[in-house]
Write an enzyme that holds these catalytic residues in place. Structure first.
Site, PDB file in Angstrom:
ATOM      1  N   ASN A 218      20.805  46.553  12.834  1.00 55.31           N
ATOM      2  CA  ASN A 218      20.865  47.772  13.753  1.00 55.31           C
ATOM      3  C   ASN A 218      22.107  47.864  14.457  1.00 55.31           C
ATOM      4  OD1 ASN A 218      17.837  48.778  13.339  1.00 55.31           O
ATOM      5  ND2 ASN A 218      17.643  46.521  13.420  1.00 55.31           N
ATOM      6  N   VAL A 219      22.624  49.161  14.558  1.00 57.25           N
ATOM      7  CA  VAL A 219      23.843  49.306  15.329  1.00 57.25           C
ATOM      8  C   VAL A 219      23.294  50.064  16.966  1.00 57.25           C
ATOM      9  CG1 VAL A 219      25.519  49.182  13.616  1.00 57.25           C
ATOM     10  CG2 VAL A 219      24.538  51.503  14.007  1.00 57.25           C
TER      11      VAL A 219
ATOM     12  N   LYS B 164      18.259  51.460  -0.858  1.00 57.22           N
ATOM     13  CA  LYS B 164      19.333  50.767  -0.794  1.00 57.22           C
ATOM     14  C   LYS B 164      19.564  49.552  -1.543  1.00 57.22           C
ATOM     15  CE  LYS B 164      22.197  52.170   2.201  1.00 57.22           C
ATOM     16  NZ  LYS B 164      23.415  52.777   1.897  1.00 57.22           N
TER      17      LYS B 164
ATOM     18  N   LYS C  39      18.535  57.014   6.227  1.00 56.97           N
ATOM     19  CA  LYS C  39      18.111  55.678   6.744  1.00 56.97           C
ATOM     20  C   LYS C  39      17.076  55.446   7.678  1.00 56.97           C
ATOM     21  CE  LYS C  39      21.221  56.763  10.864  1.00 56.97           C
ATOM     22  NZ  LYS C  39      22.457  56.391  11.360  1.00 56.97           N
TER      23      LYS C  39
ATOM     24  N   ILE D  38      28.109  55.451  11.529  1.00 61.22           N
ATOM     25  CA  ILE D  38      29.020  54.416  10.978  1.00 61.22           C
ATOM     26  C   ILE D  38      30.128  55.263  10.427  1.00 61.22           C
ATOM     27  CG2 ILE D  38      29.176  52.924   9.162  1.00 61.22           C
ATOM     28  CD1 ILE D  38      27.525  52.035  11.597  1.00 61.22           C
TER      29      ILE D  38
ATOM     30  N   LYS E 183      17.750  46.043   5.779  1.00 60.94           N
ATOM     31  CA  LYS E 183      16.483  46.494   5.427  1.00 60.94           C
ATOM     32  C   LYS E 183      16.355  46.266   3.763  1.00 60.94           C
ATOM     33  CE  LYS E 183      15.349  49.045   9.470  1.00 60.94           C
ATOM     34  NZ  LYS E 183      16.490  48.542  10.067  1.00 60.94           N
TER      35      LYS E 183
ATOM     36  N   ALA F 171      29.425  55.674   3.312  1.00 66.50           N
ATOM     37  CA  ALA F 171      28.589  55.525   4.273  1.00 66.50           C
ATOM     38  C   ALA F 171      27.410  56.685   4.340  1.00 66.50           C
ATOM     39  CB  ALA F 171      29.172  55.447   5.780  1.00 66.50           C
TER      40      ALA F 171
END
Length: 631
Positions: free
Chosen positions: A457-458, A431, A377, A304, A419, A373
């Site tokens: 999700n990416v 987070k 994760k 990201i 999440k 960012a």
């Protein structure tokens, strides 16, 4: 026609079990050849004695190859790993043969059975050579017939409208003349059975396996502008089952000077088949808000962070400060930007956990906006390391947020995750705690506007399932899925980063931005589609293995917590989460205490504190489930 016949035969019959059988046959031939070489290229040996030896060779080689899986690799993609697997498989075979011969000689189980050591050694060398060479010969053969023989590709065009006709013209203009269009497919009943330039239009119901085989069709090109993802998914699913390659014509906006070129027609990617509308953001306010500003990006080398940096480099920022603790990826990003001619940036190896170092960066470069960012994760890894999750995700965020207020930063944008919603794992809970801290400081901040972006999700990110599946397919499988019913929301990295930049211009501060990501997608279905799109079959060529949910993993992800709903914004796909009210006076001191005492606590104590801060945190498939009653 010759090329198409051979390619179809190879794709249809060169399954892993055929490769397995051929390997066994080659090992047997190598055994006979070993006797011939031992007898000075002569076949003057008693075949009756060789037959029981061959039987043993077949059994042991079959077991060896099954254990090693040397037959599973896709032969036309043979690489060093496949060669190594062959080497190991044959080595196990030879060692096993030697052991059986010695064992039989010692205990005289079958006195007449023996294999000379010289035969075993020669067989070993010949088998390794023959099996490796056979793979490369097959690979070369495939490449030759796919490139050098008859290059005509029989194809159909899905779409008999303007785009389909333009596609037909573009393929006809191709100098190589590599395409022969045998028909159009269209859903409009008024067009079916009519002809366009003497080419017949078919209904999709008429295109079955018999039609494909009869006309030797190898490709179907989808040429429909503004096709809905759900329809594209439906069409592609019906076509890939017919053992044809599916390609797609790009949108009109991507045509070169308004003209479609044949080389722009690409294979359908899994990204095209996620059944969701792409979110397009074209906001001139973004340019106005970052122009002439010093922007700091934390976690700049991540999936990201690096894309945020790339998109920022397109604007006229005064300076982009890129910080990350990962030296090599940061160097790669630095070189990428330099090659693109970007000069208004500086890359600094630094860690958000080091408040002193970050403070010095703030004082030197005086950033006006922060895109945060940096984060850990990976759910399974953080489930084993609550200490690191808190240190990076909570303490790192706190350091940056505190420095933002101290240095009167204009805007602080935090990248969060779905999440964090009703978390079932350490990563999500950490987070969520970071979100809570940002929300707390936002309430008292007069100068700095704090914003949180929350998404799923990416595609293509580090740790994403798509690159993992691609690597597993290249290795010959199997693909691993934790649960057959597990679903996830997906979007592309550029979409995610456009949202982050957009959030940097919206609201008065304190908002959590989410967007309509469409329907969640079954990971198992993605795995099957990726196998088909690779020209392989499930489960014949590549299987999918269910491994079980990992610690802390959810079956279904959420974008809103219990008690949250949304407020619309000017963009129909972007919404603001109406979050539950939080008591900043109570929560902020607890988070501050956690960030100062976490190094003194063990994993269970850390998770217990996290559950106290985030009551909705309920561990799933985790060693911390016993703490769920802690409040």
């Amino acid at each position: 026609m010759i090329r198409n016949f051979f390619l179809k035969a190879l794709n249809k019959y060169a399954s892993k079990w055929v490769v397995f059988a051929i390997d066994i046959l080659l090992v047997c031939l190598s055994f006979i050849m070993a006797y011939s070489i031992r007898l000075d290229i002569s076949f003057d040996f008693d075949i009756k004695n060789v037959i029981p030896q061959l039987t043993i060779v077949v059994i042991i080689s079959a077991l060896s190859f099954l254990i090693i899986g040397s037959y599973k690799g896709v032969i036309r993609h043979t690489g060093t790993k496949d060669v190594f697997n062959v080497f190991i498989g044959v080595t196990i075979l030879s060692i096993s043969l030697s052991f059986i011969v010695v064992f039989n000689q010692l205990f005289k189980i079958y006195p007449s059975f023996t294999i000379p050591n010289s035969i075993i050694l020669i067989h070993y060398l010949v088998s390794v050579f023959v099996l490796i060479i056979s793979r490369y010969v097959f690979k070369a053969f495939f490449e030759i017939i796919s490139t050098e023989l008859d290059t005509i590709t029989n194809a159909l065009i899905y779409g008999a409208g303007d785009s389909g006709i333009i596609t037909y013209g573009a393929l006809n203009r191709e100098r190589k003349g590599s395409y022969q269009i045998l028909g159009f497919i269209d859903d409009d009943k008024n067009k079916v059975n009519k002809k366009i330039d003497r080419i017949r239009v078919y209904d999709i119901s008429m295109i079955d396996q018999n039609f494909i085989d009869k006309h030797d069709i190898t490709e179907v090109i989808i040429s429909i502008q503004k096709i809905k993802p759900s329809r594209l998914l439906e069409i592609t699913d019906s076509l890939i089952k017919l053992n044809v390659e599916v390609k797609i014509v790009p949108p009109l906006t991507k045509w070169i000077d308004g003209d479609l070129q044949a080389n722009q027609i690409k294979q359908v990617n899994i990204e095209d088949l996620l059944d969701r509308e792409q979110i397009l953001i074209d906001n001139p306010i973004v340019q106005r808000e970052v122009e002439g500003k010093v922007i700091l990006v934390s976690g700049a080398a991540g999936s990201i962070g690096s894309e945020i940096s790339r998109q920022l480099s397109l604007y006229n920022c005064k300076l982009i400060v890129l910080i990350d603790q990962a030296e090599s990826p940061l160097y790669d990003l630095q070189q990428e930007l330099i090659q693109k001619g970007v000069t208004n940036f500086v890359a600094i190896v630094s860690d958000v956990r080091d408040k002193f170092k970050i403070s010095r960066i703030f004082k030197k470069y005086k950033p006006q906006r922060i895109f945060h960012a940096a984060a850990y994760k990976h759910v399974p890894l953080m489930e084993k390391s609550p200490y690191e999750a808190i240190k990076v995700n909570v303490l790192g965020t706190k350091n940056l947020a505190d420095l933002a207020i101290e240095n009167k930063i204009e805007r602080f944008v935090m990248v969060s995750t779905d999440k964090a919603v009703n978390p079932t794992n350490v990563m999500g809970a950490s987070k969520r705690i970071a979100e809570l801290y940002v929300s707390c400081v936002s309430k008292k901040s007069k100068k700095t506007k704090f914003t949180i972006t929350r998404f799923g999700n990416v595609l293509g990110s580090n740790g994403s399932v798509i690159p993992l599946f691609k690597r597993q397919i290249e290795a010959g499988g199997p693909l691993t899925v934790t649960h057959k019913e597990i679903t996830r929301y997906f979007m592309t990295i550029p979409e995610a980063c456009s949202l982050v930049l957009e959030a940097g211009t919206m609201g008065k501060g304190g908002e959590i931005y989410i967007f309509d990501m469409g329907k969640s997608v079954k990971i198992f279905e993605i795995a099957k589609r990726m196998i088909y799109l690779s020209g392989l079959k499930y489960p014949e060529d590549i299987d999918i293995k269910i491994t079980g949910l990992r610690p802390g993993e959810k079956l279904y992800e959420e974008l809103l917590a219990n008690g949250e709903n949304t407020i619309k914004t000017y963009h129909e796909k972007i919404m603001i989460a109406k979050t539950q009210k939080i008591d900043a006076k109570e929560i902020k001191p607890k988070i501050e205490e956690l960030t100062t005492t976490f190094s003194d606590l063990n994993n269970s104590d850390l998770v217990a504190v996290m559950k106290g801060l985030v009551p909705e945190y309920v561990s799933n498939n985790s060693e911390f489930e016993k703490l769920d009653n802690v409040s």
